[in-house]
Motif scaffolding. Sequence first.
Motif, mmCIF file in Angstrom:
data_model
loop_
_atom_site.group_PDB
_atom_site.id
_atom_site.type_symbol
_atom_site.label_atom_id
_atom_site.label_comp_id
_atom_site.label_asym_id
_atom_site.label_seq_id
_atom_site.Cartn_x
_atom_site.Cartn_y
_atom_site.Cartn_z
ATOM 1 N N VAL A 40 -13.989 97.594 76.254
ATOM 2 C CA VAL A 40 -14.846 97.400 75.086
ATOM 3 C C VAL A 40 -14.515 98.449 74.024
ATOM 4 N N ALA A 41 -14.774 98.101 72.793
ATOM 5 C CA ALA A 41 -14.574 99.044 71.693
ATOM 6 C C ALA A 41 -15.603 100.169 71.804
ATOM 7 N N LEU A 42 -15.174 101.371 71.452
ATOM 8 C CA LEU A 42 -16.064 102.536 71.474
ATOM 9 C C LEU A 42 -16.564 102.815 70.074
ATOM 10 N N MET A 43 -17.621 103.594 69.990
ATOM 11 C CA MET A 43 -18.271 103.891 68.722
ATOM 12 C C MET A 43 -18.325 105.398 68.524
ATOM 13 N N GLY A 44 -18.304 105.831 67.293
ATOM 14 C CA GLY A 44 -18.555 107.234 67.034
ATOM 15 C C GLY A 44 -17.511 107.949 66.211
ATOM 16 N N SER A 78 -34.669 106.520 76.306
ATOM 17 C CA SER A 78 -33.521 107.170 75.693
ATOM 18 C C SER A 78 -32.259 106.531 76.258
ATOM 19 N N ALA A 79 -31.436 105.949 75.380
ATOM 20 C CA ALA A 79 -30.225 105.255 75.799
ATOM 21 C C ALA A 79 -28.996 106.081 75.434
ATOM 22 N N ASP A 80 -28.045 106.163 76.364
ATOM 23 C CA ASP A 80 -26.785 106.867 76.122
ATOM 24 C C ASP A 80 -25.880 105.999 75.240
ATOM 25 N N LEU A 81 -26.255 105.888 73.981
ATOM 26 C CA LEU A 81 -25.515 105.126 72.980
ATOM 27 C C LEU A 81 -25.418 105.963 71.725
ATOM 28 N N CYS A 82 -24.442 105.668 70.868
ATOM 29 C CA CYS A 82 -24.340 106.402 69.601
ATOM 30 C C CYS A 82 -25.520 106.057 68.713
ATOM 31 N N LEU A 83 -25.794 104.774 68.588
ATOM 32 C CA LEU A 83 -26.924 104.323 67.774
ATOM 33 C C LEU A 83 -27.138 102.843 68.001
ATOM 34 N N MET A 84 -28.258 102.362 67.545
ATOM 35 C CA MET A 84 -28.489 100.922 67.503
ATOM 36 C C MET A 84 -29.205 100.604 66.196
ATOM 37 N N ALA A 85 -29.041 99.393 65.761
ATOM 38 C CA ALA A 85 -29.680 98.959 64.523
ATOM 39 C C ALA A 85 -31.186 98.863 64.727
ATOM 40 N N PRO A 86 -31.966 99.037 63.666
ATOM 41 C CA PRO A 86 -33.424 98.922 63.801
ATOM 42 C C PRO A 86 -33.871 97.608 64.439
ATOM 43 N N GLU A 87 -33.223 96.492 64.082
ATOM 44 C CA GLU A 87 -33.634 95.219 64.690
ATOM 45 C C GLU A 87 -33.275 95.157 66.173
ATOM 46 N N GLN A 88 -32.207 95.861 66.592
ATOM 47 C CA GLN A 88 -31.887 95.928 68.016
ATOM 48 C C GLN A 88 -32.948 96.743 68.761
ATOM 49 N N ALA A 89 -33.341 97.872 68.187
ATOM 50 C CA ALA A 89 -34.379 98.698 68.812
ATOM 51 C C ALA A 89 -35.694 97.929 68.889
ATOM 52 N N LEU A 90 -36.023 97.192 67.838
ATOM 53 C CA LEU A 90 -37.252 96.398 67.852
ATOM 54 C C LEU A 90 -37.196 95.335 68.949
ATOM 55 N N ASP A 119 -19.407 100.359 71.326
ATOM 56 C CA ASP A 119 -19.826 99.832 70.027
ATOM 57 C C ASP A 119 -21.067 98.977 70.240
ATOM 58 N N THR A 120 -22.102 99.225 69.445
ATOM 59 C CA THR A 120 -23.334 98.437 69.558
ATOM 60 C C THR A 120 -23.424 97.333 68.498
ATOM 61 N N GLY A 121 -22.371 97.149 67.729
ATOM 62 C CA GLY A 121 -22.321 96.044 66.783
ATOM 63 C C GLY A 121 -22.976 96.291 65.447
ATOM 64 N N LEU A 122 -23.264 97.546 65.123
ATOM 65 C CA LEU A 122 -23.948 97.821 63.859
ATOM 66 C C LEU A 122 -23.148 97.327 62.657
ATOM 67 N N ALA A 123 -21.858 97.626 62.608
ATOM 68 C CA ALA A 123 -21.039 97.192 61.474
ATOM 69 C C ALA A 123 -21.024 95.668 61.377
ATOM 70 N N ASP A 124 -20.975 94.998 62.511
ATOM 71 C CA ASP A 124 -20.995 93.528 62.507
ATOM 72 C C ASP A 124 -22.320 93.008 61.964
ATOM 73 N N LEU A 125 -23.429 93.598 62.410
ATOM 74 C CA LEU A 125 -24.747 93.172 61.917
ATOM 75 C C LEU A 125 -24.857 93.362 60.411
ATOM 76 N N LEU A 126 -24.380 94.515 59.926
ATOM 77 C CA LEU A 126 -24.457 94.788 58.496
ATOM 78 C C LEU A 126 -23.610 93.812 57.680
ATOM 79 N N ALA A 127 -22.511 93.335 58.282
ATOM 80 C CA ALA A 127 -21.621 92.396 57.591
ATOM 81 C C ALA A 127 -22.021 90.941 57.819
ATOM 82 N N GLY A 128 -23.111 90.713 58.575
ATOM 83 C CA GLY A 128 -23.558 89.355 58.829
ATOM 84 C C GLY A 128 -22.753 88.629 59.899
ATOM 85 N N ARG A 129 -22.004 89.386 60.704
ATOM 86 C CA ARG A 129 -21.216 88.782 61.780
ATOM 87 C C ARG A 129 -21.949 88.934 63.109
#
Length: 144
Positions: A40-44, A78-90, A119-129
């Motif tokens: 999988v792709a990594l993030m950070g 607390s998740a061992d991730l770089c970040l998640m989008a607000p809608e993912q956290a919700l 990668d948690t897909g933040l860039a994809d979510l922001l781009a509508g993918r």
Amino acid sequence: MTVTRITTSSSTWLGPATRSRNLARLAGAARGDLTPELGVALMGYGARVGTAQSVADRLHARAIALDDGGTNSLIAVSADLCLMAPEQALSVRERIAAATGVGIPRILVACTHTHSGPDTGLADLLAGRPVPPHVPSILDGAAA
């Protein structure tokens, strides 16, 4: 505020010393594995190329739940991730609320901000993918 430590058979509660000791005080903790499959792709790091080739340390979601036996319950994850989008956290909070009965405003979901996580897909979510295919199982693990 004075804090007292009250220990029961399987849990410890920290609370104000002035509270009645007649209340049931419950605490629980859990840990779930979030480590995705290799490849999988990594993030950070923006300059990173390639995918995960090995696992040095497993990634986890850790949770603590506190309940005074009445109306005051809370869950922190607390998740061992770089970040998640607000809608993912919700989404994670909504699933935890549905499974536990604890209200969404009383559920905290946070990330450790590791730069060695998937990668948690933040860039994809922001781009509508759509998010990468491994993301739903990681979020499922955080909500479990």
